[in-house]
Motif scaffolding. Structure first.
Motif, PDB file in Angstrom:
ATOM      1  N   GLN A 149     -10.204  -4.805  -2.595  1.00 31.25           N
ATOM      2  CA  GLN A 149     -11.329  -3.891  -2.836  1.00 31.25           C
ATOM      3  C   GLN A 149     -10.881  -2.644  -3.599  1.00 31.25           C
ATOM      4  O   GLN A 149     -11.620  -2.101  -4.422  1.00 31.25           O
ATOM      5  CB  GLN A 149     -11.965  -3.486  -1.506  1.00 31.25           C
ATOM      6  N   THR A 150      -9.672  -2.197  -3.336  1.00 27.92           N
ATOM      7  CA  THR A 150      -9.130  -1.028  -4.033  1.00 27.92           C
ATOM      8  C   THR A 150      -8.964  -1.344  -5.520  1.00 27.92           C
ATOM      9  O   THR A 150      -9.229  -0.492  -6.383  1.00 27.92           O
ATOM     10  CB  THR A 150      -7.798  -0.614  -3.383  1.00 27.92           C
TER      11      THR A 150
ATOM     12  N   LEU B 143      -0.217   1.320  -5.785  1.00 30.33           N
ATOM     13  CA  LEU B 143      -1.631   1.400  -5.411  1.00 30.33           C
ATOM     14  C   LEU B 143      -1.726   1.875  -3.969  1.00 30.33           C
ATOM     15  O   LEU B 143      -0.916   1.471  -3.129  1.00 30.33           O
ATOM     16  CB  LEU B 143      -2.242   0.008  -5.555  1.00 30.33           C
TER      17      LEU B 143
ATOM     18  N   GLU C  14     -12.186  -1.096  -7.367  1.00 34.46           N
ATOM     19  CA  GLU C  14     -12.490   0.301  -7.760  1.00 34.46           C
ATOM     20  C   GLU C  14     -11.583   0.760  -8.900  1.00 34.46           C
ATOM     21  O   GLU C  14     -12.008   1.519  -9.777  1.00 34.46           O
ATOM     22  CB  GLU C  14     -12.316   1.226  -6.550  1.00 34.46           C
TER      23      GLU C  14
ATOM     24  N   THR D 237     -10.247   4.217  -4.596  1.00 36.47           N
ATOM     25  CA  THR D 237     -11.360   4.211  -3.642  1.00 36.47           C
ATOM     26  C   THR D 237     -11.577   5.606  -3.075  1.00 36.47           C
ATOM     27  O   THR D 237     -12.693   6.112  -3.007  1.00 36.47           O
ATOM     28  CB  THR D 237     -11.041   3.233  -2.490  1.00 36.47           C
ATOM     29  N   SER D 238     -10.482   6.238  -2.674  1.00 37.03           N
ATOM     30  CA  SER D 238     -10.526   7.582  -2.120  1.00 37.03           C
ATOM     31  C   SER D 238     -10.955   8.606  -3.171  1.00 37.03           C
ATOM     32  O   SER D 238     -11.737   9.518  -2.890  1.00 37.03           O
ATOM     33  CB  SER D 238      -9.136   7.922  -1.584  1.00 37.03           C
TER      34      SER D 238
ATOM     35  N   LEU E 295      -6.607  -3.966  -0.315  1.00 35.10           N
ATOM     36  CA  LEU E 295      -6.134  -3.655  -1.666  1.00 35.10           C
ATOM     37  C   LEU E 295      -6.908  -4.448  -2.721  1.00 35.10           C
ATOM     38  O   LEU E 295      -6.990  -4.017  -3.873  1.00 35.10           O
ATOM     39  CB  LEU E 295      -4.626  -3.891  -1.779  1.00 35.10           C
TER      40      LEU E 295
ATOM     41  N   THR F  26      -4.568   2.695  -0.629  1.00 32.42           N
ATOM     42  CA  THR F  26      -5.946   2.675  -0.121  1.00 32.42           C
ATOM     43  C   THR F  26      -6.362   4.068   0.334  1.00 32.42           C
ATOM     44  O   THR F  26      -7.540   4.397   0.346  1.00 32.42           O
ATOM     45  CB  THR F  26      -6.078   1.730   1.085  1.00 32.42           C
TER      46      THR F  26
ATOM     47  N   GLY G 157      -9.964   6.909   1.571  1.00 23.46           N
ATOM     48  CA  GLY G 157     -10.403   5.614   1.087  1.00 23.46           C
ATOM     49  C   GLY G 157     -11.195   4.918   2.178  1.00 23.46           C
ATOM     50  O   GLY G 157     -10.997   5.172   3.365  1.00 23.46           O
TER      51      GLY G 157
ATOM     52  N   CYS H 132      -4.996   5.981  -5.988  1.00 23.35           N
ATOM     53  CA  CYS H 132      -5.903   5.742  -4.851  1.00 23.35           C
ATOM     54  C   CYS H 132      -7.366   5.790  -5.299  1.00 23.35           C
ATOM     55  O   CYS H 132      -8.096   6.736  -4.977  1.00 23.35           O
ATOM     56  CB  CYS H 132      -5.665   6.784  -3.766  1.00 23.35           C
TER      57      CYS H 132
ATOM     58  N   ASP I 257       0.861  -1.180   0.000  1.00 25.86           N
ATOM     59  CA  ASP I 257       0.000   0.000   0.000  1.00 25.86           C
ATOM     60  C   ASP I 257       0.902   1.235   0.000  1.00 25.86           C
ATOM     61  O   ASP I 257       1.586   1.516   0.982  1.00 25.86           O
ATOM     62  CB  ASP I 257      -0.881  -0.025   1.255  1.00 25.86           C
TER      63      ASP I 257
ATOM     64  N   SER J 153     -11.556   1.467   2.650  1.00 21.51           N
ATOM     65  CA  SER J 153     -11.213   0.083   2.942  1.00 21.51           C
ATOM     66  C   SER J 153      -9.707  -0.086   3.038  1.00 21.51           C
ATOM     67  O   SER J 153      -8.969   0.483   2.239  1.00 21.51           O
ATOM     68  CB  SER J 153     -11.757  -0.835   1.837  1.00 21.51           C
TER      69      SER J 153
END
Length: 434
Positions: free
Chosen positions: A334-335, A320, A338, A296-297, A332, A322, A327, A294, A76, A329
Motif C-alpha cells: 500500500q505504501t 521505504l 502511494e 503514506t505518512s 509496504l 510506512t 502512515g 514515507c 520498512d 498502513s
C-alpha cells in the motif's frame, strides 16, 4: 544440528540492482517457474525449476505454489512501535499531531505489560504484511525496546530498534535527560546489539526535542560502538524546518544540526527528507547516510512530496517507510501505491521494478545489510514471502489480464495489501500463514 533443507517452487522475482543506475532490464531476476532452495535458515540456490530439480536429493521436501510469486521479505526503514494504537488519528499536521495524539499514546509504554502487548500486535502486523525487517522507533522508555526485541528474538527476526532520546519540547511525563538517555541507551546496546539478528539504533526523536548536550551524547554513543545505527527525522514539515532554524540559529540548516553532532554516517537513516535542498542531498550521499521515503505518512499529515529523482541524481540511498502511526498502513504494498502517486504529482514515473527495489534491496542498502537481506541470492538469509495472485476476487480477475511480470508486479502493488501475503518466512521458518 541436523541439516534442514527445503525447496519452494513458484514464480520468483527479486531486485539485483537499482534501476536508476543500471536500467530496468538489468535490475531484476525473474524465474517464471522458479525454485528457491533453503538450508539452515539461508538460501542455498535460486534458479529455474527445470535446471535445479535435477541437482537436489530425492528426499527433499518441495513446496509447490500455484498462482503465486515469491519475493524477498519487505524492509520498512521507518516505523514507530508505540504509535500502533493511534494509527489513523484525525485532523492535524505534524507538530499538533505529536502533541494531540502521539505523546499521550507513547506515555503508556511506562508500563511493561502494555509494551509487551503492543510489541506482540506490532510484530504480528509486520509479518502479516510481509515485512521481515524494520527500523523501529521505541518510546522514551527502555521497556518499549526490551519488549520489542524479546518478541523479535523469539522468532529470530532481523530487526533494528532504539529507545527515543528526548529531553526538551515534549511533555514532562515523556522526557528523559541527556545523561539518562545516554545511560539507558548504552544498557540497551550492551544487552541487545548484535544478539542473534538484532541491531540497535541510537534514536534522537528529532532535533527540536533534543538539547545540544543530548545530541552530543548521541554522537558519542555512535563513536563508542562502530556498527550501531542512528535514526531520526528530518525536513518532514515546513513549520518543523522553521522551528529547527529558531532553535539552532548558529547552524546552516536542519541537516547541518545533525552533521555538527556527528550523526551522519553509513548506518544513519533520516526519515522523510521531503524539504531537503540539493546541498543537503549531496551531503547525505557523501557521508553514506540514507533517507526513508514515507509517502503514506507524507500524504496523511499533509507534509509534502519527496523528490526521489533528486535523491537519485545524488546517488543517495533511499529505503521505504510506512511511518505508522503517521502512515496509515503497515503494508509496504500500500505504501508503494502511494509512492507511485507522489511521483505522478511531480510529473515523474515510478516503475514497478524501482518500487520493488525500494521495498527490498534499496532498504537493505540503506541499512548496509544487502549481503544478508533484500535479495534472494545464495548465501543470504531466507527471509521471503509468497504473494497470492488470487488473494481477492478483483486481484485474481485483474491479474488474468496481465501480459508480463512488470504488469503483474504493478497490479500487486496497486491492489495488494496484507491479504495478498499468503506466507512470510524469516530465516527459513514460516512466521506468518494467512
Amino acid at each position: 544440528m541436523p541439516l534442514t533443507r527445503k525447496a519452494y517452487r513458484a514464480a520468483i522475482l527479486h531486485s539485483i540492482a537499482d534501476p536508476a543506475e543500471v536500467g530496468i532490464e538489468a535490475s531484476y531476476e525473474y524465474f517464471e517457474d522458479g525454485l528457491l532452495v533453503v538450508e539452515n535458515g539461508q538460501i542455498s540456490a535460486i534458479g529455474h525449476a527445470t535446471e535445479l530439480l535435477a541437482t537436489l536429493p530425492a528426499d527433499i521436501e518441495i513446496i509447490h505454489y500455484q498462482d503465486a510469486l515469491i519475493t524477498p521479505g519487505l524492509i520498512d526503514t521507518h516505523i514507530h512501535l508505540p504509535q500502533t494504537g493511534m494509527v489513523g488519528a484525525y485532523g492535524e499536521q505534524l507538530l499538533d499531531w505529536l502533541n494531540t495524539y502521539t505523546f499521550p499514546c507513547e506515555s503508556q509504554f511506562a508500563d511493561k505489560a502494555h509494551a509487551d502487548e503492543v510489541a506482540d500486535i506490532f510484530i504480528k502486523e509486520l509479518l502479516r504484511n510481509g515485512t521481515t525487517t524494520a527500523l523501529v522507533f521505541g518510546s522514551v522508555h527502555p521497556q518499549s525496546v526490551n519488549s520489542f526485541f524479546e518478541a523479535a528474538q523469539q522468532l529470530d527476526l532481523r530487526m533494528i530498534a532504539g529507545k527515543v532520546m528526548m529531553d526538551r519540547n515534549a511533555p514532562d511525563y515523556l522526557t528523559d535527560t541527556a545523561e539518562s538517555s545516554y545511560v539507558e541507551s548504552k544498557a540497551l546496546i550492551e544487552r541487545w546489539h548484535g544478539k542473534g539478528r538484532l541491531h540497535y539504533a541510537v534514536t534522537p526523536r528529532f532535533a527540536p526535542t533534543s538539547t545540544p548536550e543530548q545530541l552530543t551524547l548521541a554522537g558519542q554513543l555512535l563513536s563508542e560502538y562502530p556498527d550501531l545505527y542512528m535514526q531520526t527525522h528530518i525536513s518532514e514539515n515546513l513549520k518543523e524546518v522553521e522551528w529547527v532554524k529558531e532553535l539552532f540559529p548558529e547552524r546552516k540548516g536542519y541537516l547541518d544540526v545533525y552533521d555538527h553532532y556527528q550523526l551522519l554516517g553509513e548506518r544513519s537513516v533520516f526519515a522523510h527528507g521531503v524539504h531537503l535542498c540539493e546541498d543537503e542531498c549531496a551531503r547525505l550521499a557523501e557521508t553514506g547516510s540514507a533517507i526513508a521515503f514515507c509517502p503514506t505518512s507524507n500524504f496523511f499529515l499533509g507534509s509534502g512530496l519527496f523528490n526521489l529523482p533528486m535523491a537519485e541524481k545524488h546517488k543517495l540511498n533511499v529505503g521505504l517507510g510506512t511511518d505508522v502511526g503517521g502512515g496509515t498502513s503497515f503494508s509496504l504494498l500500500q505504501t508503494l501505491n502511494e509512492a507511485y502517486k507522489v511521483m505522478q504529482l511531480q510529473g515523474a514515473r515510478l516503475s514497478p521494478f524501482k518500487s520493488l527495489y525500494l521495498a527490498t534491496l534499496g532498504g537493505a542498502r540503506a541499512l548496509r545489510l544487502e549481503d544478508k537481506i533484500g535479495t534472494l541470492h545464495a548465501g543470504t538469509d531466507a527471509d521471503f514471502l509468497v504473494l497470492d495472485y488470487n488473494a481477492t476476487p478483483l486481484l485474481s480477475y485483474r491479474l488474468k489480464q496481465a501480459n508480463n511480470i512488470a504488469e503483474t508486479l504493478f497490479v500487486l502493488m496497486t491492489l495488494g495489501d496484507d491479504r495478498t501475503v499468503l506466507q512470510t518466512y524469516a530465516a527459513g521458518k514460516l512466521v506468518h500463514q494467512r
